[in-house]
Structures are given as C-alpha cells and as structure tokens.
Design an enzyme around this catalytic site. Structure first.
Site, PDB file in Angstrom:
ATOM      1  N   HIS A 150       0.821  -1.219   0.000  1.00 28.63           N
ATOM      2  CA  HIS A 150       0.000   0.000   0.000  1.00 28.63           C
ATOM      3  C   HIS A 150       0.847   1.257   0.000  1.00 28.63           C
ATOM      4  O   HIS A 150       1.604   1.518   0.927  1.00 28.63           O
ATOM      5  CB  HIS A 150      -0.914   0.012   1.221  1.00 28.63           C
ATOM      6  CG  HIS A 150      -2.021   1.019   1.120  1.00 28.63           C
ATOM      7  ND1 HIS A 150      -3.217   0.751   0.491  1.00 28.63           N
ATOM      8  CD2 HIS A 150      -2.117   2.297   1.549  1.00 28.63           C
ATOM      9  CE1 HIS A 150      -4.000   1.814   0.545  1.00 28.63           C
ATOM     10  NE2 HIS A 150      -3.358   2.769   1.179  1.00 28.63           N
ATOM     11  N   ASP A 188       0.373   5.535  -1.043  1.00 31.59           N
ATOM     12  CA  ASP A 188      -0.590   6.578  -1.395  1.00 31.59           C
ATOM     13  C   ASP A 188       0.002   7.704  -2.232  1.00 31.59           C
ATOM     14  O   ASP A 188      -0.557   8.804  -2.252  1.00 31.59           O
ATOM     15  CB  ASP A 188      -1.204   7.170  -0.118  1.00 31.59           C
ATOM     16  CG  ASP A 188      -2.450   6.398   0.321  1.00 31.59           C
ATOM     17  OD1 ASP A 188      -3.379   6.275  -0.493  1.00 31.59           O
ATOM     18  OD2 ASP A 188      -2.487   5.916   1.472  1.00 31.59           O
ATOM     19  N   GLU A 197      -8.891   1.451  -2.600  1.00 28.34           N
ATOM     20  CA  GLU A 197      -9.007   1.498  -1.141  1.00 28.34           C
ATOM     21  C   GLU A 197     -10.379   2.000  -0.709  1.00 28.34           C
ATOM     22  O   GLU A 197     -10.591   3.191  -0.551  1.00 28.34           O
ATOM     23  CB  GLU A 197      -7.913   2.387  -0.537  1.00 28.34           C
ATOM     24  CG  GLU A 197      -7.876   2.266   0.989  1.00 28.34           C
ATOM     25  CD  GLU A 197      -6.819   3.132   1.640  1.00 28.34           C
ATOM     26  OE1 GLU A 197      -6.409   4.126   1.019  1.00 28.34           O
ATOM     27  OE2 GLU A 197      -6.427   2.826   2.780  1.00 28.34           O
ATOM     28  N   HIS A 245     -13.135   1.718   3.510  1.00 31.69           N
ATOM     29  CA  HIS A 245     -12.128   2.602   4.104  1.00 31.69           C
ATOM     30  C   HIS A 245     -12.640   2.865   5.523  1.00 31.69           C
ATOM     31  O   HIS A 245     -13.245   1.962   6.126  1.00 31.69           O
ATOM     32  CB  HIS A 245     -11.917   3.875   3.273  1.00 31.69           C
ATOM     33  CG  HIS A 245     -10.712   4.635   3.722  1.00 31.69           C
ATOM     34  ND1 HIS A 245     -10.799   5.822   4.416  1.00 31.69           N
ATOM     35  CD2 HIS A 245      -9.396   4.339   3.632  1.00 31.69           C
ATOM     36  CE1 HIS A 245      -9.564   6.225   4.731  1.00 31.69           C
ATOM     37  NE2 HIS A 245      -8.697   5.348   4.259  1.00 31.69           N
ATOM     38  N   HIS A 298      -8.679  -1.880   7.348  1.00 34.89           N
ATOM     39  CA  HIS A 298      -9.766  -0.911   7.561  1.00 34.89           C
ATOM     40  C   HIS A 298     -11.133  -1.506   7.906  1.00 34.89           C
ATOM     41  O   HIS A 298     -12.055  -0.753   8.217  1.00 34.89           O
ATOM     42  CB  HIS A 298      -9.977   0.032   6.352  1.00 34.89           C
ATOM     43  CG  HIS A 298      -8.951   1.105   6.203  1.00 34.89           C
ATOM     44  ND1 HIS A 298      -9.036   2.309   6.879  1.00 34.89           N
ATOM     45  CD2 HIS A 298      -7.819   1.177   5.465  1.00 34.89           C
ATOM     46  CE1 HIS A 298      -7.997   3.062   6.536  1.00 34.89           C
ATOM     47  NE2 HIS A 298      -7.234   2.399   5.689  1.00 34.89           N
ATOM     48  N   HIS A 317      -2.312  -3.163   4.584  1.00 28.54           N
ATOM     49  CA  HIS A 317      -1.540  -2.253   5.457  1.00 28.54           C
ATOM     50  C   HIS A 317      -2.134  -2.240   6.868  1.00 28.54           C
ATOM     51  O   HIS A 317      -2.839  -1.313   7.244  1.00 28.54           O
ATOM     52  CB  HIS A 317      -1.421  -0.857   4.845  1.00 28.54           C
ATOM     53  CG  HIS A 317      -2.703  -0.143   4.501  1.00 28.54           C
ATOM     54  ND1 HIS A 317      -3.674  -0.667   3.684  1.00 28.54           N
ATOM     55  CD2 HIS A 317      -3.162   1.082   4.869  1.00 28.54           C
ATOM     56  CE1 HIS A 317      -4.665   0.193   3.570  1.00 28.54           C
ATOM     57  NE2 HIS A 317      -4.397   1.266   4.286  1.00 28.54           N
ATOM     58  N   ASP A 339       2.360   1.953   3.859  1.00 27.08           N
ATOM     59  CA  ASP A 339       1.426   3.089   3.922  1.00 27.08           C
ATOM     60  C   ASP A 339       2.147   4.408   3.688  1.00 27.08           C
ATOM     61  O   ASP A 339       1.698   5.464   4.143  1.00 27.08           O
ATOM     62  CB  ASP A 339       0.683   3.115   5.278  1.00 27.08           C
ATOM     63  CG  ASP A 339      -0.738   3.648   5.149  1.00 27.08           C
ATOM     64  OD1 ASP A 339      -1.113   4.124   4.043  1.00 27.08           O
ATOM     65  OD2 ASP A 339      -1.474   3.617   6.148  1.00 27.08           O
TER      66      ASP A 339
HETATM   67 ZN   LIG Z   1      -5.534   3.066   4.555  1.00 23.77          ZN
END
Ligand SMILES: [Zn+2]
Ligand SMILES: *[C@@H]1O[C@H](CO)[C@@H](O)[C@H](O)[C@H]1NC(C)=O
Ligand SMILES: *[C@@H]1O[C@H](CO)[C@@H](O)[C@H](O)[C@H]1NC(C)=O
Ligand SMILES: *[C@@H]1O[C@H](CO)[C@@H](O)[C@H](O)[C@H]1NC(C)=O
Length: 410
Positions: free
Chosen positions: A36, A38, A141, A168, A214, A235, A304
């Site tokens: 993961h 971002d 996600e 999420h 999540h 993650h 992450d």
């Molecule tokens: Zn996340």
C-alpha cells in the site's frame, strides 16, 4: 577471554554492516512487494494529477516519502498503488474519483517507462523483477468506490484493479468498517450483508484480491470464512502489540494462518507503537509477532508511505526497506523467511487468487434490483442530498397516480 574488551565494538560494527550487505544481496534477486502506497493521493492533492508539472517530476520530487531514486535505493520491485477517494465522496462522485486515480497510476507508467511497468498479474510482477522495474498494480481502497454495483466492480477489474479494500474508514451499505469496533460508528451489516457476500464471491470469480485493512473484526471473520481464495491485509499491524482497531487481533491471525492469507505490516507510528513516536525496531517486533502467531508465510510489508503523517525513525521513506530487512536478519530470520516476507508470500496469495478465479462462470448479477438496494443508504441519482430531494417531477406524479388508483381499488 582472549579478546580484549576493545574488540567488541569493532565486531558489532562489522556484523551490522554485514546484515545490511546481506539484505541488499537478497533484495537484488527478491525485491520488496509493498502492499500500500498513497503516492497517487499526493499527486492529486499537490498537483491536481498534473504529472507534467515540473514540480511533480517523480525523479526530483522531494516533498513525498516516495520518488524514483528512493524506490531504487529501497529495492522496491512491486507496488500496489492506492486508488483512494475519501469517504465523503461516498454516494457522490466516488466512482469518477476512483477512475481518475487509476488513470494517474496508468499515466505514471506511461510517463516513466524506464521505471514503472504497469502489470495486472503475478507473472507480470516477476517480469518486472527481471527487467529491474517497479511492477505497478492498482489497489482500490474502500468499497464505497464501487457504489454498491457489481457492474462497477467488474469494470474496475477490467481497468486493472487487483485488490479492493472492502471498506475505508466508513461503512458501506454492505460492509462494516473498523470504527464500529471503537463504538464511533454503528454496525450496519454485522460484517457483510448479503450483497457484501455477493461482492466477495464476485471478487473471487474475477480474481481480485480481498483486502481487509480498515474493516471491522466481524467483516474480517465473514470474509475470511467466505472467500474461496486467501486474502490480504494490505496495510495493518498486530493488535496485540498496539491496541489500535486498525490492527489485526490474534484470533484473526489464526484464521490468516489457516487460510494461507497475508498481513502486510503498516509502518504508521500510531499503529506500530500506539504513540506519536516509533522506530524501526518496533516495526520488526510486529513482523516477528505475526511470524510467531501466523507463521512466516503470513508476513509482508505494507508501509502506507505517503498516506500517513508520522513514520518510525529509521523508516522515513521508501528507501529504507533494506534497513528493516537487515534487522530481520539480525533477528535470525532465515533467508527463505525473508524472501517470503519480501515477495514470495504475496506472489503465493496472488497466484492462489488467480487460480481460484473462474471467468467461464457466469458473472454474478445484481442480486437485488438496483432501485431497492438499501435505498436509505444509497442515492441513485448521484450527487449529494437525500433521495427525496432528487425525485423527478415525473416520478412524483406517477407515485401520486398510483396512490390514487390504489385508493380507488379499495
Ligand atoms: Zn488506509
Ligand atoms: C524529469 O526530470 C528529468 C531530469 O531532471 C528529465 O530528464 C525528465 O524528462 C523529467 N520527466 C518528466 C516527465 O518531466
Ligand atoms: C526539493 O526540490 C526542489 C525543486 O525540485 C528544490 O528547490 C529544493 O531545494 C529541494 N529540497 C530538498 C530538501 O532537497
Ligand atoms: C525503539 O523504541 C523503543 C521504545 O521506545 C526503545 O525501547 C528502543 O530502545 C528503541 N530502539 C532503538 C534501536 O532505538
């Protein structure tokens, strides 16, 4: 003792270097597959996805945890890039926003073909390893990205989505998120609703990895029980070491072990130490712990990066993976266990997901007519507001006529 006291610091320094050297040697043939990252969110936030903006040049970009030189230094061989849209787009423009994040990932591959190779299967990851490129895959996600539609789920698969995080940090109409376990959100589906079960089955049929980062504990249990293929936590870390509900509790780690699934450890300080401060050694503790409870085959990395504001000292950006690997070697992980955590475990899960998929089987259809699907949670007409505000005048008239007719028939 025959050695003088003065020799020991020297020995310590030399062996420290040796662990780092061995880590690098290992990673030259088995680079890390991270679950993961971002960066696409940073590209949206900072540059409105304008990749040709000179400030967004991924070679020199330095405001982020991720850039091309750091990926190279970190021996990152594959990355699930996060196609993320915030929960407040749910029932609004979440599908459009997800498509735009998939688009920016694909444009990264086009603009930097020397670095990134966009792939959609396990064989593609191995090909990128051989070419010395970063295999780039799409992880979506949050289940809100499919807007309660199996049709959207299938279309996202065709655009390259290879994992979907079921939620999420918000419930969807069909799956509960981790805030249910803190009491901040109310349970709605008690795990997965019947539509949620259809989503999991359709993901199995397509060959999309089910991601349980999540989600609530009940959702973890429901999905682990239902899925025909192993799942991942892209993650998440270990709940026993840091009592944060984003982490995976021990009884779920047992299910992970039984199903051949995978926990890709999150580096976010708040999930590692439950404090603002953390360090590399504490991340290694999570890796050790998951190995102890669920087996070495259940361990992976899901840093992450670029999705969090605080990272452990020693793991400040994506160039630092070799230092973490050196720490595992120092803790006497075998070479095979380390290769597993780096890449082999994810490849095993991905191959099992591919093998369990069945494109000859008919697509699952929407099990409930769209208009009736949890109408209270879902606005069929797109943009914000309650459904009643969006009733078309024609529909309103039709309802009135129906009402009058039924009164007459009484
Ligand atoms: Zn996340
Ligand atoms: C990024 O910068 C490098 C040199 O600094 C340049 O060679 C390259 O063309 C730039 N790439 C893009 C996509 O702007
Ligand atoms: C980051 O890059 C910008 C231009 O791309 C440069 O002006 C700046 O000095 C760099 N900062 C650091 C800390 O390297
Ligand atoms: C990491 O943090 C823990 C907890 O604060 C501490 O006990 C430990 O000494 C630290 N390790 C290193 C290598 O800094």
């Amino acid at each position: 003792m025959w050695t003088g006291w003065w020799l020991w610091p020297l020995v310590a320094v030399c062996t420290a270097d040796q662990f780092r050297d061995n880590a690098v040697r290992l990673m030259q043939s088995t680079p890390v597959i991270d679950g993961h990252n971002d960066l696409p969110w940073q590209l949206l936030k900072n540059f409105n996805n304008q990749l040709q903006d000179p400030r967004a040049n991924l070679t020199s970009l330095n405001s982020t945890h991720t850039n091309i030189p750091k990926l190279k230094a970190g021996f990152v061989g594959a990355q699930f890039w996060s196609a993320y849209t915030p929960c407040d787009t749910q029932n609004k423009d979440s599908v459009k926003r997800t498509l735009e994040q998939i688009d920016v990932i694909q444009r990264m591959c086009q603009l930097y073909p020397e670095t990134f190779l966009c792939v959609t299967d396990s064989a593609g990851i191995q090909q990128a390893f051989q070419e010395g490129k970063v295999a780039s895959l799409v992880g979506v996600e949050g289940g809100h990205s499919i807007d309660s539609s199996l049709g959207v789920l299938r279309a996202l698969y065709h655009l390259g989505m290879r994992y979907l995080t079921l939620t999420h940090s918000c419930n969807t109409p069909w799956a509960d998120n981790w805030l249910v376990d803190t009491g901040e959100d109310e349970a709605q589906s008690q795990g997965l609703s019947s539509f949620g079960q259809s989503v999991v089955k359709e993901m199995n049929r397509l060959g999309v990895i089910i991601d349980l980062a999540h989600v609530s504990v009940a959702t973890m249990e429901a999905a682990l029980q239902l899925s025909k293929a192993p799942v991942i936590f892209s993650h998440s870390s270990a709940y026993s070491l840091c009592h944060h509900r984003r982490n995976v509790p021990d009884h779920v780690l047992q299910l992970v072990k039984q199903t051949g699934s995978l926990v890709m450890v999150n580096f976010y300080n708040d999930y590692v130490s439950c404090k603002a401060e953390a360090n590399l050694s504490q991340v290694a503790d999570h890796l050790d712990y998951i190995k102890k409870v669920a087996g070495a085959g259940a361990v992976g990395f899901g840093g992450d990066y670029d999705g969090v504001s605080r990272l452990p000292s020693g793991l400040e950006d994506v160039s630092k993976y070799p230092d973490l690997v050196a720490e595992l070697l120092r803790r006497q992980w075998t070479e095979e266990e380390v290769r597993g955590a780096l890449a082999e475990n994810l490849l095993r899960v991905f191959k099992a997901v591919e093998q369990a998929s069945d494109h000859k089987q008919a697509p699952g259809e929407e099990p409930i007519p769209l208009g009736q699907l949890e109408a209270s949670c879902r606005t069929k007409y797109g943009y914000s507001g309650t459904p009643s505000l969006h009733l078309q005048p024609g529909a309103l008239l039709a309802s009135l006529v129906t009402l009058l007719l039924s009164l007459c028939l009484l």
